[in-house]
Design an enzyme around this catalytic site. Structure first.
Site, mmCIF file in Angstrom:
data_model
loop_
_atom_site.group_PDB
_atom_site.id
_atom_site.type_symbol
_atom_site.label_atom_id
_atom_site.label_comp_id
_atom_site.label_asym_id
_atom_site.label_seq_id
_atom_site.Cartn_x
_atom_site.Cartn_y
_atom_site.Cartn_z
ATOM 1 N N THR A 18 -5.024 -2.592 -12.846
ATOM 2 C CA THR A 18 -5.316 -1.858 -13.497
ATOM 3 C C THR A 18 -3.737 -1.667 -15.054
ATOM 4 O O THR A 18 -3.056 -2.407 -14.650
ATOM 5 C CB THR A 18 -4.424 0.188 -12.935
ATOM 6 O OG1 THR A 18 -4.287 0.883 -13.714
ATOM 7 C CG2 THR A 18 -3.565 -0.434 -12.117
ATOM 8 N N ASP A 19 -3.979 -1.017 -16.124
ATOM 9 C CA ASP A 19 -2.990 -1.176 -17.258
ATOM 10 C C ASP A 19 -1.843 -0.460 -16.711
ATOM 11 O O ASP A 19 -1.010 -1.085 -17.471
ATOM 12 C CB ASP A 19 -3.773 -0.644 -18.479
ATOM 13 C CG ASP A 19 -3.964 1.346 -18.098
ATOM 14 O OD1 ASP A 19 -3.882 1.732 -17.088
ATOM 15 O OD2 ASP A 19 -4.114 1.503 -19.060
ATOM 16 N N GLU A 20 -1.609 -0.307 -15.724
ATOM 17 C CA GLU A 20 -0.045 1.083 -15.163
ATOM 18 C C GLU A 20 0.823 -0.123 -14.999
ATOM 19 O O GLU A 20 1.600 0.550 -14.648
ATOM 20 C CB GLU A 20 -0.693 2.018 -14.193
ATOM 21 C CG GLU A 20 -2.010 3.554 -14.566
ATOM 22 C CD GLU A 20 -1.685 3.711 -13.863
ATOM 23 O OE1 GLU A 20 -0.768 4.619 -13.435
ATOM 24 O OE2 GLU A 20 -2.887 4.241 -13.117
ATOM 25 N N TYR A 66 1.822 2.901 -6.505
ATOM 26 C CA TYR A 66 0.921 2.457 -7.190
ATOM 27 C C TYR A 66 0.687 1.565 -7.785
ATOM 28 O O TYR A 66 0.407 0.085 -6.559
ATOM 29 C CB TYR A 66 0.235 3.644 -7.360
ATOM 30 C CG TYR A 66 -1.594 3.208 -7.801
ATOM 31 C CD1 TYR A 66 -2.150 2.723 -6.976
ATOM 32 C CD2 TYR A 66 -1.560 3.518 -9.292
ATOM 33 C CE1 TYR A 66 -3.050 2.482 -8.248
ATOM 34 C CE2 TYR A 66 -2.798 2.882 -9.653
ATOM 35 C CZ TYR A 66 -3.707 3.032 -9.460
ATOM 36 O OH TYR A 66 -4.807 2.083 -9.825
ATOM 37 N N LYS A 99 0.319 -2.432 -7.230
ATOM 38 C CA LYS A 99 -1.456 -3.563 -7.494
ATOM 39 C C LYS A 99 -0.553 -4.519 -8.450
ATOM 40 O O LYS A 99 -0.764 -5.423 -8.257
ATOM 41 C CB LYS A 99 -1.889 -2.596 -8.531
ATOM 42 C CG LYS A 99 -2.751 -0.865 -8.005
ATOM 43 C CD LYS A 99 -4.081 -0.994 -7.730
ATOM 44 C CE LYS A 99 -4.887 -2.489 -8.548
ATOM 45 N NZ LYS A 99 -6.035 -2.250 -6.855
HETATM 46 N N1 LIG Z 1 -9.447 4.895 -11.560
HETATM 47 C C1 LIG Z 1 -9.760 4.598 -12.403
HETATM 48 O O1 LIG Z 1 -8.717 5.064 -13.318
HETATM 49 C C2 LIG Z 1 -9.021 3.145 -12.246
HETATM 50 C C3 LIG Z 1 -8.657 2.883 -14.067
HETATM 51 C C4 LIG Z 1 -8.065 1.388 -14.049
HETATM 52 C C5 LIG Z 1 -8.334 0.283 -12.718
HETATM 53 N N2 LIG Z 1 -8.345 0.658 -11.658
HETATM 54 C C6 LIG Z 1 -8.288 0.168 -9.921
HETATM 55 O O2 LIG Z 1 -10.077 -0.006 -9.205
HETATM 56 C C7 LIG Z 1 -10.339 -0.104 -8.511
HETATM 57 C C8 LIG Z 1 -10.722 1.320 -7.518
HETATM 58 O O3 LIG Z 1 -10.622 2.240 -8.097
HETATM 59 P P1 LIG Z 1 -11.022 4.319 -7.536
HETATM 60 O O4 LIG Z 1 -11.190 4.950 -8.883
HETATM 61 O O5 LIG Z 1 -13.259 3.410 -7.668
HETATM 62 O O6 LIG Z 1 -11.151 4.023 -6.369
HETATM 63 P P2 LIG Z 1 -11.360 5.255 -5.555
HETATM 64 O O7 LIG Z 1 -9.842 5.304 -4.732
HETATM 65 O O8 LIG Z 1 -12.426 5.602 -5.648
HETATM 66 O O9 LIG Z 1 -11.656 3.660 -4.104
HETATM 67 C C9 LIG Z 1 -11.486 3.742 -3.124
HETATM 68 C C10 LIG Z 1 -11.781 2.188 -2.453
HETATM 69 O O10 LIG Z 1 -11.446 1.663 -1.458
HETATM 70 C C11 LIG Z 1 -11.787 1.815 -0.029
HETATM 71 N N3 LIG Z 1 -10.699 1.507 0.695
HETATM 72 C C12 LIG Z 1 -9.794 1.981 0.384
HETATM 73 N N4 LIG Z 1 -7.777 1.495 1.123
HETATM 74 C C13 LIG Z 1 -8.846 0.513 1.665
HETATM 75 C C14 LIG Z 1 -9.295 -1.080 2.553
HETATM 76 N N5 LIG Z 1 -8.134 -1.286 2.940
HETATM 77 N N6 LIG Z 1 -9.719 -1.592 3.047
HETATM 78 C C15 LIG Z 1 -10.923 -1.858 2.578
HETATM 79 N N7 LIG Z 1 -11.290 -0.460 1.548
HETATM 80 C C16 LIG Z 1 -10.709 0.540 1.222
HETATM 81 C C17 LIG Z 1 -11.651 3.648 -0.008
HETATM 82 O O11 LIG Z 1 -12.961 3.440 1.161
HETATM 83 C C18 LIG Z 1 -12.472 4.107 -1.483
HETATM 84 O O12 LIG Z 1 -13.427 3.682 -1.222
HETATM 85 C C19 LIG Z 1 -8.784 0.590 -7.998
HETATM 86 O O13 LIG Z 1 -8.523 -0.884 -7.382
HETATM 87 C C20 LIG Z 1 -7.580 1.340 -9.439
HETATM 88 O O14 LIG Z 1 -6.500 0.363 -9.327
HETATM 89 C C21 LIG Z 1 -9.222 2.188 -11.602
#
Ligand SMILES: NC(=O)c1ccc[n+]([C@@H]2O[C@H](COP(=O)([O-])OP(=O)(O)OC[C@H]3O[C@@H](n4cnc5c(N)ncnc54)[C@H](O)[C@@H]3O)[C@@H](O)[C@H]2O)c1
Length: 351
Positions: free
Chosen positions: A126-128, A153, A157
């Site tokens: 993430t950009d965070e 968080y 990451k």
């Molecule tokens: N949502 C955003 O805006 C955003 C932006 C940039 C980066 N990201 C990154 O993208 C990725 C996905 O984000 P998202 O919004 O889809 O998240 P989300 O919270 O919707 O989904 C996370 C998934 O990971 C699974 N999970 C959690 N812990 C686990 C573990 N220990 N083992 C296996 N599975 C596990 C959960 O069951 C869930 O299905 C993350 O790494 C996040 O940091 C998200």
């Protein structure tokens, strides 16, 4: 390509699985997910019977299980979305789960990738991790901006990202790390700003805006994120970091007003709530490096309203998905608030 998708039952992972299975008839996908409160198999119900798709319930901190699954399915490529992702939870509910999954979990995947001689591993970050920019600053995060996370968080990451760098340098593991900005689109759990506000408004409730509402995020449609990750799985250079963003900075208030306009409601539905501690003021991503590889978003800044309108329409049309997830969220929030209230705390809102 035989692809292991860790965290494919969440928001971005499930959109990515749809994208890959649609685009590549000869690729197969194993979705490896722990099914935490954020994991939802309804997000992938339409591919559940596809012979190219399999689901395995598992935790990325379990190296033996990861290794067994990679061997059993002959995995060639790995992408990791699995993470604890909700910033407010990492502040109010404790950061241990965040460190376990977001840092240790990534290290376990790196070990499994190494053991199985995987061709490419993309770790979705993430950009965070870059920290925050000032509102009046016209700079953006580039890949060489120092990592300086402000929240548990983001720090967890960043720990995963550092492990990727270390495994590339030390063990030559073919890993690519991505730093994407805020995503919106279908299948997002309603603790995040856009679905949370849309759901509340559709239910006749008010929407809680943190502080002055001027915090700025850089928004990208989840399908654009998926197409960038697809490109990097194929053409990303091992050991490199790539920023992903659609050059679309918006304040939380802009987003709130646009959602109100799309749904046809007025500003009287806004209520202001106490700001989040350590609330980063602004994120903005410079995506020049991935654009040089030929990637272009389908929803750049000028198309944002279209993307948001389609997203609201999707939530309006998928009522049973919305009802199920909203009930799940309510139950989950009640138990989370009960846990917090034992230590005299409360989480006001969700973004
Ligand atoms: N949502 C955003 O805006 C955003 C932006 C940039 C980066 N990201 C990154 O993208 C990725 C996905 O984000 P998202 O919004 O889809 O998240 P989300 O919270 O919707 O989904 C996370 C998934 O990971 C699974 N999970 C959690 N812990 C686990 C573990 N220990 N083992 C296996 N599975 C596990 C959960 O069951 C869930 O299905 C993350 O790494 C996040 O940091 C998200």
């Amino acid at each position: 390509m035989k692809l292991l998708v860790c965290g494919g039952a969440g928001f971005i992972g499930s959109n990515f699985i749809h994208y890959i299975l649609k685009k590549y008839p000869d690729y197969s996908v194993v979705n490896y997910d722990k099914l935490t409160y954020a994991g939802n198999l309804e997000n992938v119900v339409d591919v559940a019977k596809d012979p190219r798709y399999a689901f395995v319930e598992g935790d990325i901190t379990d190296l033996d299980h990861l290794d067994e699954v990679m061997k059993k399915h002959g995995i060639t490529h790995v992408i990791n979305f699995a993470a604890e992702t909700h910033v407010d939870r990492s502040i109010h509910g404790g950061a241990k789960e965040f460190v376990l999954t977001n840092t240790l979990g990534v290290q376990m995947i790196l070990d499994a990738v190494r053991l199985n001689k995987i061709v490419k591993f993309v770790n979705v970050s993430t950009d965070e991790v870059y920290g925050a920019l000032a509102l009046e600053d016209d700079r953006k995060f580039t890949e060489s901006t120092p990592i300086l996370p402000n929240m548990p968080y983001a720090a967890a990451k960043a720990g995963g990202d550092m492990m990727c760098n270390a495994y590339f340098v030390t063990h030559k593991v073919p890993v690519v790390v991505t730093h994407c900005s805020n995503n919106y689109g279908p299948y997002q759990f309603p603790e995040k700003l856009i679905p949370f506000f849309v759901f509340k408004l559709l239910k006749g409730e008010k929407v809680p805006v943190y502080g002055d509402g001027l915090n700025v995020r850089d928004w990208i449609h989840v399908t654009d994120h998926a197409s960038a990750l697809d490109l990097l799985l194929h053409e990303g250079v091992a050991g490199e970091i790539y920023n992903i963003g659609a050059d679309n900075e918006r304040s939380n208030m802009d987003i709130t007003k646009l959602i109100l306009k799309i749904i046809g409601l007025g500003d009287d539905r806004i209520e202001y709530v106490t700001d989040r501690p350590g609330h980063d003021r602004r994120y903005a991503v410079d995506a020049t490096k991935i654009m040089k590889l030929g990637w272009k978003p389908m929803y750049p800044r000028e198309k944002f309203e279209d993307g948001l309108r389609e997203t609201v329409k999707w939530y309006k049309e998928n009522t049973s998905w919305v009802e199920n997830i909203w009930n799940k969220k309510k139950k989950e929030m009640n138990s989370f608030q009960t846990k917090l209230s034992r230590s005299g705390k409360r989480m006001e809102s969700a973004t």
